[in-house]
Design an enzyme around this catalytic site. Structure first.
Site, PDB file in Angstrom:
ATOM      1  N   LYS A 149      92.824  58.259  47.663  1.00  0.00           N
ATOM      2  CA  LYS A 149      91.721  58.867  48.480  1.00  0.00           C
ATOM      3  C   LYS A 149      91.561  58.503  49.641  1.00  0.00           C
ATOM      4  O   LYS A 149      91.247  59.125  50.639  1.00  0.00           O
ATOM      5  CB  LYS A 149      90.585  58.423  47.626  1.00  0.00           C
ATOM      6  CG  LYS A 149      90.227  58.998  46.183  1.00  0.00           C
ATOM      7  CD  LYS A 149      88.873  58.835  45.594  1.00  0.00           C
ATOM      8  CE  LYS A 149      88.436  57.312  45.412  1.00  0.00           C
ATOM      9  NZ  LYS A 149      89.295  56.549  44.450  1.00  0.00           N
ATOM     10  N   ARG A 160      79.710  57.660  42.256  1.00  0.00           N
ATOM     11  CA  ARG A 160      80.537  57.466  41.163  1.00  0.00           C
ATOM     12  C   ARG A 160      79.932  57.257  40.044  1.00  0.00           C
ATOM     13  O   ARG A 160      80.441  56.809  38.866  1.00  0.00           O
ATOM     14  CB  ARG A 160      80.855  55.828  41.662  1.00  0.00           C
ATOM     15  CG  ARG A 160      82.334  55.855  42.241  1.00  0.00           C
ATOM     16  CD  ARG A 160      82.467  54.343  42.435  1.00  0.00           C
ATOM     17  NE  ARG A 160      83.628  53.673  42.660  1.00  0.00           N
ATOM     18  CZ  ARG A 160      84.506  53.472  43.556  1.00  0.00           C
ATOM     19  NH1 ARG A 160      84.100  53.773  44.844  1.00  0.00           N
ATOM     20  NH2 ARG A 160      85.489  52.718  43.399  1.00  0.00           N
ATOM     21  N   ARG A 178      99.934  47.873  45.432  1.00  0.00           N
ATOM     22  CA  ARG A 178      99.022  48.292  46.736  1.00  0.00           C
ATOM     23  C   ARG A 178      99.029  47.203  47.684  1.00  0.00           C
ATOM     24  O   ARG A 178      98.670  46.115  47.404  1.00  0.00           O
ATOM     25  CB  ARG A 178      97.800  49.017  46.371  1.00  0.00           C
ATOM     26  CG  ARG A 178      97.227  49.413  47.657  1.00  0.00           C
ATOM     27  CD  ARG A 178      96.270  50.484  47.340  1.00  0.00           C
ATOM     28  NE  ARG A 178      95.066  49.909  46.879  1.00  0.00           N
ATOM     29  CZ  ARG A 178      93.793  50.852  46.528  1.00  0.00           C
ATOM     30  NH1 ARG A 178      94.055  51.874  46.733  1.00  0.00           N
ATOM     31  NH2 ARG A 178      92.724  50.080  46.001  1.00  0.00           N
ATOM     32  N   ARG A 226      94.332  43.503  48.223  1.00  0.00           N
ATOM     33  CA  ARG A 226      93.060  43.402  47.953  1.00  0.00           C
ATOM     34  C   ARG A 226      92.892  42.577  46.477  1.00  0.00           C
ATOM     35  O   ARG A 226      93.468  42.752  45.492  1.00  0.00           O
ATOM     36  CB  ARG A 226      92.413  44.892  47.718  1.00  0.00           C
ATOM     37  CG  ARG A 226      92.098  45.271  48.762  1.00  0.00           C
ATOM     38  CD  ARG A 226      91.741  46.715  48.865  1.00  0.00           C
ATOM     39  NE  ARG A 226      90.597  47.180  47.612  1.00  0.00           N
ATOM     40  CZ  ARG A 226      90.366  48.332  47.430  1.00  0.00           C
ATOM     41  NH1 ARG A 226      90.432  49.498  48.120  1.00  0.00           N
ATOM     42  NH2 ARG A 226      89.341  48.612  46.333  1.00  0.00           N
ATOM     43  N   ARG A 276      88.465  48.097  36.513  1.00  0.00           N
ATOM     44  CA  ARG A 276      88.260  49.435  37.255  1.00  0.00           C
ATOM     45  C   ARG A 276      88.575  50.520  36.636  1.00  0.00           C
ATOM     46  O   ARG A 276      87.840  51.670  36.789  1.00  0.00           O
ATOM     47  CB  ARG A 276      88.848  49.074  38.704  1.00  0.00           C
ATOM     48  CG  ARG A 276      88.395  47.968  39.547  1.00  0.00           C
ATOM     49  CD  ARG A 276      89.065  47.824  40.763  1.00  0.00           C
ATOM     50  NE  ARG A 276      89.185  48.724  41.622  1.00  0.00           N
ATOM     51  CZ  ARG A 276      90.033  48.782  42.572  1.00  0.00           C
ATOM     52  NH1 ARG A 276      91.258  47.953  42.420  1.00  0.00           N
ATOM     53  NH2 ARG A 276      90.429  49.995  43.534  1.00  0.00           N
TER      54      ARG A 276
HETATM   55  P1  AMP Z   1      86.800  51.186  46.430  1.00  0.00           P
HETATM   56  O1  AMP Z   1      87.244  50.650  47.676  1.00  0.00           O
HETATM   57  O2  AMP Z   1      86.040  52.655  46.639  1.00  0.00           O
HETATM   58  O3  AMP Z   1      87.763  51.162  44.986  1.00  0.00           O
HETATM   59  O4  AMP Z   1      85.630  50.349  45.997  1.00  0.00           O
HETATM   60  C1  AMP Z   1      85.701  48.824  45.806  1.00  0.00           C
HETATM   61  C2  AMP Z   1      84.493  48.329  44.830  1.00  0.00           C
HETATM   62  O5  AMP Z   1      83.260  48.549  45.696  1.00  0.00           O
HETATM   63  C3  AMP Z   1      84.113  49.104  43.554  1.00  0.00           C
HETATM   64  O6  AMP Z   1      85.212  48.543  42.814  1.00  0.00           O
HETATM   65  C4  AMP Z   1      82.912  48.758  43.339  1.00  0.00           C
HETATM   66  O7  AMP Z   1      82.566  47.335  43.005  1.00  0.00           O
HETATM   67  C5  AMP Z   1      82.242  48.829  44.772  1.00  0.00           C
HETATM   68  N1  AMP Z   1      81.575  50.381  45.008  1.00  0.00           N
HETATM   69  C6  AMP Z   1      82.272  50.984  45.976  1.00  0.00           C
HETATM   70  N2  AMP Z   1      81.639  52.388  45.885  1.00  0.00           N
HETATM   71  C7  AMP Z   1      80.738  52.202  45.101  1.00  0.00           C
HETATM   72  C8  AMP Z   1      79.722  53.081  44.581  1.00  0.00           C
HETATM   73  N3  AMP Z   1      79.730  54.305  45.000  1.00  0.00           N
HETATM   74  N4  AMP Z   1      79.161  52.763  43.476  1.00  0.00           N
HETATM   75  C9  AMP Z   1      79.031  51.514  42.988  1.00  0.00           C
HETATM   76  N5  AMP Z   1      79.847  50.474  43.328  1.00  0.00           N
HETATM   77  C10 AMP Z   1      80.606  50.991  44.487  1.00  0.00           C
END
Ligand code: AMP
Length: 218
Positions: A13, A88, A127, A160, A171
């Site tokens: 994404k 989400r 990654r 990360r 996740r």
């Molecule tokens: P991402 O980089 O989008 O995978 O986000 C990393 C982490 O940030 C996720 O595993 C969640 O802990 C938090 N996070 C990001 N976006 C959201 C969202 N829309 N709702 C809840 N938690 C989020």
């Protein structure tokens, strides 16, 4: 124009979002990036999100919704935004509808970047990303330079914390349980477009362009 980029962690994404946002001239709003920036700056928001992120769990809806409402009210988002990693949950999607309705706007398209579960674990645990510009590599398929210095911006290339194997599994489970239902939700509204995310980033980008053109985007 409001575009949502939906898909499991590791679907690509972030990479695609950068290209779409350039093409459509709308800002790329990644809630994950916003949380990571707050975390590294040690802000109250970052501290609140830290525990959830470390466990691979979702930050509570009310916190994320407030953050997105604030981001969408900034002048650069007046013409729309590309939302990456938000919504989400169905609760977040409903809240987004309310935020947009209050501005006389709505979600134009929800792009689902579809990648088979079997590929995701390998993609995520290998990654590597640039801390500064977000460019990505993969430990096996596209290794970063040995000095771990980003050739594009000189930033540090790292893994990360939440890409470690234990967190990745949780996740993916969280995605299946809480986020995948959104595909039916947007499907029922007629705004879902599925793009297969398994080709090269360039192939996927072309498929997204086609899908956006078919949907009336520039
Ligand atoms: P991402 O980089 O989008 O995978 O986000 C990393 C982490 O940030 C996720 O595993 C969640 O802990 C938090 N996070 C990001 N976006 C959201 C969202 N829309 N709702 C809840 N938690 C989020």
């Amino acid at each position: 124009m409001i575009v949502i980029l939906l898909g499991p962690p590791g679907a690509g994404k972030g990479t695609q979002a950068a290209a779409i946002s350039r093409r459509l001239g709308i800002p790329h709003v990644s809630t994950g990036d916003i949380f990571r920036a707050n975390l590294s700056e040690g802000t109250p928001l970052g501290l609140e999100a830290k525990g959830y992120m470390a466990m691979g769990e979702l930050v509570p809806d009310d916190l994320v919704v407030r953050l997105v409402a604030d981001r969408l009210s900034r002048p650069d988002a007046a013409g729309g935004a590309l939302l990456d990693g938000f919504p989400r949950t169905v609760g977040q999607a409903e809240a987004l509808e309310d935020i947009l309705a209050s501005r006389g706007s709505k979600v134009d398209v929800c792009l689902l970047l579809d990648v088979p579960d079997a590929d995701l674990l390998a993609r995520l645990s290998g990654r590597r990303v640039c801390r500064r510009c977000g460019s990505g590599w993969h430990a096996s398929f596209s290794p970063p330079p040995v000095d771990l210095k980003c050739p594009k911006c000189g930033g540090e290339i790292y893994q990360r914390d939440d890409d470690m194997e234990e967190t990745v599994t949780s996740r993916l489970a969280v995605y299946r349980r809480q986020t995948r239902p959104l595909t039916d939700w947007y499907g029922a509204k007629g705004s879902l477009t599925v793009v297969h995310g398994t080709g090269t980033p360039q192939d996927v980008e072309k498929d997204i362009e086609k899908a956006l053109s078919a949907g009336g985007a520039r």
